[in-house]
Write an enzyme that holds these catalytic residues in place. Structure first.
Site, PDB file in Angstrom:
ATOM      1  N   GLU A   1     -52.474-100.155  25.934  1.00 28.55           N
ATOM      2  CA  GLU A   1     -52.595 -98.798  25.409  1.00 28.55           C
ATOM      3  C   GLU A   1     -53.690 -98.034  26.134  1.00 28.55           C
ATOM      4  O   GLU A   1     -54.662 -98.628  26.596  1.00 28.55           O
ATOM      5  CB  GLU A   1     -52.989 -98.850  23.932  1.00 28.55           C
ATOM      6  CG  GLU A   1     -52.050 -99.654  23.084  1.00 28.55           C
ATOM      7  CD  GLU A   1     -52.582 -99.833  21.675  1.00 28.55           C
ATOM      8  OE1 GLU A   1     -51.909-100.524  20.904  1.00 28.55           O
ATOM      9  OE2 GLU A   1     -53.656 -99.304  21.362  1.00 28.55           O
TER      10      GLU A   1
ATOM     11  N   CYS B   1     -59.608 -93.098  27.068  1.00 33.24           N
ATOM     12  CA  CYS B   1     -60.023 -94.456  26.720  1.00 33.24           C
ATOM     13  C   CYS B   1     -59.009 -95.402  27.358  1.00 33.24           C
ATOM     14  O   CYS B   1     -57.808 -95.277  27.110  1.00 33.24           O
ATOM     15  CB  CYS B   1     -60.041 -94.607  25.206  1.00 33.24           C
ATOM     16  SG  CYS B   1     -60.488 -96.271  24.684  1.00 33.24           S
TER      17      CYS B   1
ATOM     18  N   CYS C   1     -56.970-109.688  24.391  1.00 35.70           N
ATOM     19  CA  CYS C   1     -58.414-109.876  24.512  1.00 35.70           C
ATOM     20  C   CYS C   1     -58.781-111.258  23.990  1.00 35.70           C
ATOM     21  O   CYS C   1     -58.218-111.724  23.007  1.00 35.70           O
ATOM     22  CB  CYS C   1     -59.163-108.812  23.721  1.00 35.70           C
ATOM     23  SG  CYS C   1     -60.949-108.918  23.931  1.00 35.70           S
TER      24      CYS C   1
ATOM     25  N   CYS D   1     -62.570-110.641  18.059  1.00 37.08           N
ATOM     26  CA  CYS D   1     -63.169-109.885  16.945  1.00 37.08           C
ATOM     27  C   CYS D   1     -62.157-109.877  15.791  1.00 37.08           C
ATOM     28  O   CYS D   1     -60.998-109.472  15.984  1.00 37.08           O
ATOM     29  CB  CYS D   1     -63.506-108.462  17.367  1.00 37.08           C
ATOM     30  SG  CYS D   1     -64.608-108.410  18.795  1.00 37.08           S
TER      31      CYS D   1
ATOM     32  N   CYS E   1     -59.914-106.747  14.805  1.00 37.66           N
ATOM     33  CA  CYS E   1     -59.314-105.963  15.887  1.00 37.66           C
ATOM     34  C   CYS E   1     -57.889-106.412  16.189  1.00 37.66           C
ATOM     35  O   CYS E   1     -57.623-107.602  16.369  1.00 37.66           O
ATOM     36  CB  CYS E   1     -60.176-106.101  17.141  1.00 37.66           C
ATOM     37  SG  CYS E   1     -59.388-105.459  18.614  1.00 37.66           S
TER      38      CYS E   1
ATOM     39  N   GLY F   1     -59.077-105.272  25.538  1.00 33.02           N
ATOM     40  CA  GLY F   1     -59.732-106.202  26.462  1.00 33.02           C
ATOM     41  C   GLY F   1     -61.233-106.040  26.496  1.00 33.02           C
ATOM     42  O   GLY F   1     -61.784-105.053  26.015  1.00 33.02           O
ATOM     43  N   GLU F   2     -61.895-107.057  27.038  1.00 29.18           N
ATOM     44  CA  GLU F   2     -63.344-107.014  27.235  1.00 29.18           C
ATOM     45  C   GLU F   2     -63.588-106.632  28.702  1.00 29.18           C
ATOM     46  O   GLU F   2     -63.317-107.427  29.616  1.00 29.18           O
ATOM     47  CB  GLU F   2     -63.944-108.394  26.905  1.00 29.18           C
ATOM     48  CG  GLU F   2     -65.340-108.641  27.421  1.00 29.18           C
ATOM     49  CD  GLU F   2     -66.363-107.549  27.051  1.00 29.18           C
ATOM     50  OE1 GLU F   2     -66.466-107.218  25.875  1.00 29.18           O
ATOM     51  OE2 GLU F   2     -67.035-107.031  27.971  1.00 29.18           O
TER      52      GLU F   2
ATOM     53  N   SER G   1     -67.872-100.259  27.490  1.00 27.50           N
ATOM     54  CA  SER G   1     -68.186-100.832  26.180  1.00 27.50           C
ATOM     55  C   SER G   1     -67.940-102.337  26.205  1.00 27.50           C
ATOM     56  O   SER G   1     -66.874-102.788  26.618  1.00 27.50           O
ATOM     57  CB  SER G   1     -67.286-100.179  25.123  1.00 27.50           C
ATOM     58  OG  SER G   1     -67.467-100.808  23.886  1.00 27.50           O
TER      59      SER G   1
ATOM     60  N   SER H   1     -71.332-103.540  21.669  1.00 24.62           N
ATOM     61  CA  SER H   1     -70.804-103.633  20.303  1.00 24.62           C
ATOM     62  C   SER H   1     -71.542-104.726  19.546  1.00 24.62           C
ATOM     63  O   SER H   1     -71.404-105.906  19.860  1.00 24.62           O
ATOM     64  CB  SER H   1     -69.306-103.969  20.345  1.00 24.62           C
ATOM     65  OG  SER H   1     -68.616-102.933  21.001  1.00 24.62           O
ATOM     66  N   LEU H   2     -72.317-104.320  18.556  1.00 24.10           N
ATOM     67  CA  LEU H   2     -73.099-105.300  17.785  1.00 24.10           C
ATOM     68  C   LEU H   2     -72.307-105.785  16.563  1.00 24.10           C
ATOM     69  O   LEU H   2     -72.127-106.972  16.360  1.00 24.10           O
ATOM     70  CB  LEU H   2     -74.393-104.654  17.301  1.00 24.10           C
ATOM     71  CG  LEU H   2     -75.629-104.758  18.173  1.00 24.10           C
ATOM     72  CD1 LEU H   2     -76.820-104.127  17.463  1.00 24.10           C
ATOM     73  CD2 LEU H   2     -75.939-106.218  18.526  1.00 24.10           C
ATOM     74  N   HIS H   3     -71.948-104.870  15.710  1.00 21.37           N
ATOM     75  CA  HIS H   3     -71.140-105.117  14.500  1.00 21.37           C
ATOM     76  C   HIS H   3     -71.834-105.947  13.430  1.00 21.37           C
ATOM     77  O   HIS H   3     -71.299-106.095  12.319  1.00 21.37           O
ATOM     78  CB  HIS H   3     -69.791-105.771  14.831  1.00 21.37           C
ATOM     79  CG  HIS H   3     -68.995-105.031  15.853  1.00 21.37           C
ATOM     80  ND1 HIS H   3     -68.964-103.659  15.931  1.00 21.37           N
ATOM     81  CD2 HIS H   3     -68.201-105.471  16.876  1.00 21.37           C
ATOM     82  CE1 HIS H   3     -68.174-103.284  16.938  1.00 21.37           C
ATOM     83  NE2 HIS H   3     -67.713-104.350  17.529  1.00 21.37           N
TER      84      HIS H   3
ATOM     85  N   CYS I   1     -57.849 -99.705  18.477  1.00 18.43           N
ATOM     86  CA  CYS I   1     -57.527-100.549  19.609  1.00 18.43           C
ATOM     87  C   CYS I   1     -56.428-101.568  19.295  1.00 18.43           C
ATOM     88  O   CYS I   1     -56.544-102.355  18.383  1.00 18.43           O
ATOM     89  CB  CYS I   1     -58.830-101.248  19.971  1.00 18.43           C
ATOM     90  SG  CYS I   1     -58.751-102.496  21.171  1.00 18.43           S
TER      91      CYS I   1
HETATM   92  S1  SF4 Z   1     -62.881-105.189  19.575  1.00 20.41           S
HETATM   93 FE1  SF4 Z   1     -62.800-105.139  21.821  1.00 20.41          FE
HETATM   94  S2  SF4 Z   1     -63.815-107.064  22.412  1.00 20.41           S
HETATM   95 FE2  SF4 Z   1     -63.268-107.302  20.250  1.00 20.41          FE
HETATM   96  S3  SF4 Z   1     -61.228-108.307  20.287  1.00 20.41           S
HETATM   97 FE3  SF4 Z   1     -60.904-106.069  20.207  1.00 20.41          FE
HETATM   98  S4  SF4 Z   1     -60.636-105.466  22.364  1.00 20.41           S
HETATM   99 FE4  SF4 Z   1     -61.622-107.481  22.341  1.00 20.41          FE
END
Ligand code: SF4
Length: 364
Positions: free
Chosen positions: A90, A103, A110, A114, A117, A159-160, A191, A214-216, A333
């Site tokens: 996407e 974006c 990924c 997370c 996500c 993705g990372e 990011s 990204s801390l979260h 995402c």
């Molecule tokens: S938030 Fe970002 S890093 Fe975490 S699983 Fe989703 S795409 Fe990957």
């Protein structure tokens, strides 16, 4: 057929030289693709017909097709792009006053896992090539009218990004090149969940892109529950790497914090965040969670969110709540891709465009 967007500049120059053609033809082709938004060689009217034919026999401009194109009433547009191998990703265009921000994704799926996500639910399939990353920029740019240009890029999609750093950096070289999209490095945000060795590679490279971490969660126990990859890294090494990035780039850091109702939005979480960020020139982006179908996480209650923000601001943290755009188009995402994995078991036919105009406003 070779994807021209994945063909190194020197290789293309060599291809031209083999045919006895001058090197400036490469510059002309790039101008057609990046400035004039040409989608075919045939449109490149100042190239000799023979060259256009040879180019079309050997190369493609990109390798994907748009499997879905969704529009929200707030102007946000999301593309689901399908690659030659059937995988989909996407990318999003966000209109905000005079900004045209995109974006983009860097991987199919990924591996960071997370828990809240949609992109990470099925793990990672593969890295995107640099050409596939650039193609997202071109496809989103082509949505804009001719007198509008992309202004900002955030690498925050599927993705990372730092797990596919080499391809990302090659793509961003094209984004920032005057012969590419000509964007300033300061208009590009990467990011990451925080991979210290890769952050140090960014320090070495010295491009001075904006870095968002990204801390979260404010402590390792909770962060490892929410961002499992944290188990092998830990918050302190990530903050130390981010500090090194700040020292070398001079660019204010951004930290991202997805606020999950009842999970990381308690007063003691806010107080711990104040301690963590004290003394750092940083912005904390708080993002109220956008629910994902099939996942048990909730948007925070307004009163909890307010109390959380109040503790942070009282503690001296520079904080902003990030506006969500295009909620009604599965803007979080990975949501559009997952909804298509469920709804479209058969890949959409190549080059098909399924556009859906959504009636109600999605922006929050
Ligand atoms: S938030 Fe970002 S890093 Fe975490 S699983 Fe989703 S795409 Fe990957």
């Amino acid at each position: 057929m070779r994807n021209l967007l994945d063909t190194p500049h020197d290789d293309f120059q060599a291809w031209l030289a083999e045919r006895g053609l001058p090197g400036y033809r490469a510059k002309q082709v790039r101008r057609w693709i990046f400035e004039k938004r040409a989608l075919s060689f045939d449109a490149m009217s100042d190239l000799p017909k023979k060259l256009r034919t040879e180019l079309a026999e050997e190369f493609t401009i990109g390798s994907g097709s748009v499997a879905a194109h969704r529009l929200a009433a707030d102007g946000t547009e999301k593309l689901l792009v399908q690659w030659h191998d059937g995988h989909k990703i996407e990318c999003v265009l966000i209109r905000d006053h005079d900004r045209r921000t995109i974006c983009i994704s860097t991987q199919v799926g990924c591996a960071m896992g997370c828990v809240f996500c949609a992109s990470g639910l099925d793990g990672v399939e593969r890295n995107l090539t640099s050409g596939e990353i650039v193609e997202q920029m071109l496809r989103l740019q082509s949505i804009l009218p001719p007198d509008e240009r992309l202004t900002n890029v955030v690498v925050m999609g599927m993705g990372e990004p730092l797990a596919n750093l080499a391809n990302l950096l090659t793509a961003l070289d094209t984004a920032t090149s005057p012969e590419g999209l000509g964007l300033g490095a300061r208009r590009i945000t990467i990011s990451t969940v925080g991979l210290p060795p890769a952050i140090d590679r960014l320090v070495e490279r010295g491009n001075h892109y904006h870095l968002a971490v990204s801390l979260h969660a404010p402590d390792d126990e909770l962060r490892t529950r929410l961002v499992p990859v944290n188990k092998n890294i830990g918050i302190e090494p990530i903050l130390a790497a981010a500090d090194r990035y700040f020292e070398s780039s001079g660019r204010r850091l951004t930290f991202e914090y997805v606020l999950l109702g009842g999970l990381n939005d308690r007063p003691h979480h806010a107080r711990r965040l104040v301690e963590l960020l004290r003394g750092r020139l940083a912005l904390l982006n708080v993002i109220p969670y956008n629910p994902v179908a099939g996942l048990p996480y909730e948007t925070p209650k307004p009163a909890d969110q307010e109390r959380f923000l109040s503790i942070l601001t009282t503690g001296g943290v520079n904080v902003q709540v990030r506006q969500r755009k295009g909620d009604k188009i599965d803007a979080a995402c990975g949501q559009l891709r997952r909804s298509h994995l469920r709804l479209l078991p058969e890949p959409a036919p190549a080059n098909s465009v399924a556009s859906e105009e959504l009636g109600s406003s999605g922006g929050v």
